[in-house]
Motif scaffolding. Structure first.
Motif, short mmCIF file in Angstrom:
data_model
loop_
_atom_site.label_atom_id
_atom_site.label_comp_id
_atom_site.label_asym_id
_atom_site.label_seq_id
_atom_site.Cartn_x
_atom_site.Cartn_y
_atom_site.Cartn_z
N UNK A 293 0.85 -1.19 0.00
CA UNK A 293 0.00 0.00 0.00
C UNK A 293 0.89 1.24 0.00
N UNK A 294 0.71 2.08 -0.99
CA UNK A 294 1.56 3.25 -1.16
C UNK A 294 0.70 4.51 -1.23
N UNK A 295 0.99 5.45 -0.35
CA UNK A 295 0.36 6.77 -0.37
C UNK A 295 1.28 7.73 0.34
N UNK A 296 1.00 9.03 0.27
CA UNK A 296 1.85 9.98 1.00
C UNK A 296 1.87 9.75 2.50
N UNK A 297 0.87 9.03 3.04
CA UNK A 297 0.83 8.79 4.49
C UNK A 297 1.02 7.32 4.84
N UNK A 298 1.37 6.49 3.86
CA UNK A 298 1.54 5.06 4.15
C UNK A 298 2.78 4.83 5.00
N UNK A 299 2.80 3.71 5.70
CA UNK A 299 3.84 3.45 6.71
C UNK A 299 5.15 2.97 6.11
N UNK A 300 5.14 2.42 4.91
CA UNK A 300 6.35 1.83 4.34
C UNK A 300 7.31 2.92 3.86
N UNK A 301 8.27 3.25 4.72
CA UNK A 301 9.20 4.32 4.40
C UNK A 301 10.37 3.84 3.55
N UNK A 302 10.41 2.54 3.24
CA UNK A 302 11.47 2.06 2.35
C UNK A 302 11.19 2.44 0.91
#
Length: 304
Positions: A33-42
């Motif tokens: 899941x990718x969005x400006x607020x998603x948790x995956x910072x990699x």
């Protein structure tokens, strides 16, 4: 089968609420899941946005090597076709058709074989009012011909045709047609913000079918700007707005590393420079907007 679900907005159609309340439910073992607020910072979300817009043409290897389904929620793809500035003071919106072509290239390079596009629409009078209030301090206040709600509305309703760079994105067909031509009508799912407000359970069920995951019916409102009928709160001016305007005017294409940009935005957004401003839309302006879009909306209903 590797699925790509791309949620493109429109902006101000409960995007943040969907990102925070629904899309975070996707299981991490099978979904990215990718969005400006998603948790995956990699993942470098800013670079992914540039890839989808065709600004960065290099391969996005995270998607190419991934075996997961991807859900990308990024209303900025449409937003930048409404409000992008060049040099801090020139209105230079990105071209939506070029963005759609770049999205197709990204999907092909990343070997997604099931592509689904999620679009939310909203009545143009409320959409224009909300977009302007959201972006006033950040964008429109810096443009002499659009620095009031009245000027912005007049520019839209007086446009000679739907190719006008200010008005065109509010003609929904200008967004939907390139998507349907590129990905096929059956791959483009059209939803309505008003339905989400009035019957959220039904719309969440429809989204579950469109995306292919059964979401729990938990939806929390976010970024609500309406204060009274015809009045919305503009986003408060912060030191981050000042920094962005300075960067656009004097630093041009200089890009900060993602971790620096995130830290700077969090710190500078907390420093407020002015009181909240209110943006009013008169009844006459509202009527002129809906009169302008009545026929295009009718044609849209027949087409889609």
């Amino acid at each position: 089968m590797k699925r790509l679900v791309l949620h493109v907005g429109y902006p101000k159609t409960a995007t943040t609420a969907l990102q925070e309340s629904l899309f975070t439910q996707l299981p991490a073992d099978s979904w990215e899941y990718v969005s400006p607020i998603s948790a995956n910072r990699s993942l470098d979300v800013r670079r992914l946005k540039r890839v989808l817009q065709g600004v960065d043409t290099s391969p996005y290897r995270n998607a190419m090597i991934s075996t997961k389904n991807w859900l990308i929620s990024m209303e900025g793809l449409v937003f930048d076709c409404i409000r992008e500035l060049e040099g801090g003071r020139h209105f230079r919106p990105l071209d939506w058709r070029s963005t759609v072509s770049s999205i197709r290239t990204f999907a092909e390079k990343s070997q997604f074989d099931d592509i689904r596009i999620i679009v939310f629409l909203r009545r143009q009078d409320e959409l224009i009012h909300s977009v302007y209030a959201q972006s006033y301090r950040h964008f429109f206040a810096h443009l002499a011909d659009m620095n009031t709600m009245s000027k912005y509305v007049n520019r839209i309703v007086s446009a000679e045709n739907k190719r006008d760079p200010v008005a065109r994105i509010y003609y929904f067909d200008s967004v939907l047609a390139p998507l349907c031509e590129t990905f096929g009508r059956d791959s483009v799912y059209i939803n309505f913000y008003e339905d989400l407000c009035n019957r959220p359970e039904d719309v969440i069920n429809e989204l579950s079918n469109q995306i292919g995951f059964a979401f729990q019916h938990t939806l929390v409102s976010a970024n609500v700007r309406t204060e009274a009928d015809g009045v919305k709160r503009a986003r408060r001016a912060t030191l981050w707005d000042f920094f962005l305007h300075f960067k656009r005017r004097f630093l041009g294409r200089v890009r900060l590393p993602s971790f620096v940009a995130r830290g700077a935005k969090n710190a500078l957004t907390a420093i407020e420079l002015a009181e909240v401003e209110k943006v009013a839309l008169s009844q006459g302006q509202r009527e002129s907007i809906m009169k302008r879009f009545r026929l295009p909306n009718s044609e849209l209903t027949e087409s889609y």
